[in-house]
Motif scaffolding. Sequence first.
Motif, short mmCIF file in Angstrom:
data_model
loop_
_atom_site.label_atom_id
_atom_site.label_comp_id
_atom_site.label_asym_id
_atom_site.label_seq_id
_atom_site.Cartn_x
_atom_site.Cartn_y
_atom_site.Cartn_z
N MET A 59 0.73 -1.13 0.17
CA MET A 59 0.12 0.20 -0.24
C MET A 59 0.68 1.40 0.21
O MET A 59 2.15 1.31 1.07
CB MET A 59 -1.02 -0.06 1.77
N GLU A 60 0.90 1.71 -1.07
CA GLU A 60 1.47 3.57 -1.03
C GLU A 60 0.64 4.54 -0.21
O GLU A 60 -0.87 4.55 -0.64
CB GLU A 60 1.75 3.96 -2.58
N ARG A 61 1.24 5.37 0.69
CA ARG A 61 1.22 6.90 1.12
C ARG A 61 1.17 7.66 0.73
O ARG A 61 2.16 7.88 -0.24
CB ARG A 61 1.38 6.40 2.40
N ILE A 62 -0.21 8.64 0.25
CA ILE A 62 0.12 10.09 -0.89
C ILE A 62 0.14 10.80 0.42
O ILE A 62 -1.29 11.00 1.50
CB ILE A 62 -0.84 9.77 -1.45
N GLU A 63 0.71 11.92 1.05
CA GLU A 63 0.61 13.01 1.85
C GLU A 63 0.06 14.19 0.56
O GLU A 63 1.13 14.45 -0.22
CB GLU A 63 2.46 13.29 2.26
N VAL A 64 -0.76 14.74 1.10
CA VAL A 64 -1.40 15.85 0.58
C VAL A 64 -1.58 17.27 1.10
O VAL A 64 -1.30 16.89 2.70
CB VAL A 64 -2.89 16.39 -0.09
N ILE A 65 -0.12 18.20 1.12
CA ILE A 65 0.26 19.23 2.13
C ILE A 65 -0.90 20.56 1.71
O ILE A 65 -0.52 20.64 0.80
CB ILE A 65 1.04 19.79 1.66
N THR A 66 -1.81 20.74 2.74
CA THR A 66 -2.48 21.88 2.31
C THR A 66 -2.28 23.09 3.26
O THR A 66 -2.84 24.15 2.97
CB THR A 66 -3.93 21.76 3.04
N SER A 67 -1.26 23.08 3.99
CA SER A 67 -0.59 24.55 4.67
C SER A 67 0.19 25.30 3.68
O SER A 67 1.10 24.94 2.36
CB SER A 67 -0.17 24.16 5.64
N VAL A 68 0.35 26.75 3.94
CA VAL A 68 1.42 27.29 3.01
C VAL A 68 2.81 27.32 3.77
O VAL A 68 3.95 27.71 3.09
CB VAL A 68 1.10 29.36 3.13
N ARG A 113 12.28 8.76 -0.58
CA ARG A 113 10.21 8.85 -1.59
C ARG A 113 9.51 8.91 -1.67
O ARG A 113 8.64 9.11 -1.61
CB ARG A 113 11.32 7.81 -2.59
N GLN A 114 9.51 7.74 -0.45
CA GLN A 114 7.77 7.17 0.59
C GLN A 114 7.34 7.95 1.16
O GLN A 114 6.26 7.88 1.08
CB GLN A 114 8.37 5.89 0.87
#
Length: 128
Positions: free
Chosen positions: A1-10, A40-41
């Motif tokens: 399972m690959e984890r994707i991180e979404v950065i929403t802050s500035v 990379r992960q």
Amino acid sequence: MERIEVITSVQRRRRYTGQEKAQFVAMTMQPGSSVSSVARQYGITPSLLFKWKKLMQDGGVTAVEANDQVVSVSDYNSLLKKVKQLEQMLGRKTVEAEILKDALEIAQTKKYISHMPLLPPDDTQHNK
């Protein structure tokens, strides 16, 4: 399972706790794993992960060789600053002590002079 991180802050930089850093470094030491793959992960630059790994290895070796605890750089710098402040205070107190010593010598000399018997003026001695 690959984890994707979404950065929403500035926010410019992500901050990692010491525990997270140690966890990432431990992952790089697992069989079949590499610094680049872990970086990379988890979205970390490989150079940063290499730096953490080196710091942990150097700190661990230093602690073992010295049979002592490793202190963080910020704690070390804070202690150096405190030592500098204490040295400056000691310097000021040393100067104050020297000034007081000199003043005491001057005061004792004046006290000695003021307790000397007063001699009559020269012309009164000749009148007798």
